[in-house]
Design a protein around this motif. Sequence first.
Motif: not given
Length: 128
Positions: A19-35
């Motif tokens: 849990p909270q491993d920063k590998r999930g789909m919602l985390y990935s979507i939230g990181c788009e744009g490298n910001n």
Amino acid sequence: VARVPAETYFYTQHTFTAPQDKRGMLYSIGCEGNNGWKNPVSTKKITVTASAVFRGSVSMVADHTFVSQVFYTENKPLSWVQIDLKEYGANVNYYSMSHRAGFDGYYLRTWELQGSLDGQSWVVLREH
């Protein structure tokens, strides 16, 4: 709800480790744009709705950490929370959902994970 035009299909795999491993789909979507990570609800990349919010904000459903999030629906039969992935699609093999509760009455006891392509017809993917 996922609506993915065939010409824009892009595949990426998200491998769960914890849990909270920063590998999930919602985390990935939230990181788009490298910001750095930004809640994908606040950036309008996804939409979260609920049958009735009793406490908190629906954007907390997409948060990747527990800081001071307290979100829950009204305690009514058939209450629901929906994540619209918009242009993102999902082929769900595994999923992780975390919650915390200060009192026994607030723990999730029964739920279904459902999927839909149009927001009208739903398929039960997993029942708990």
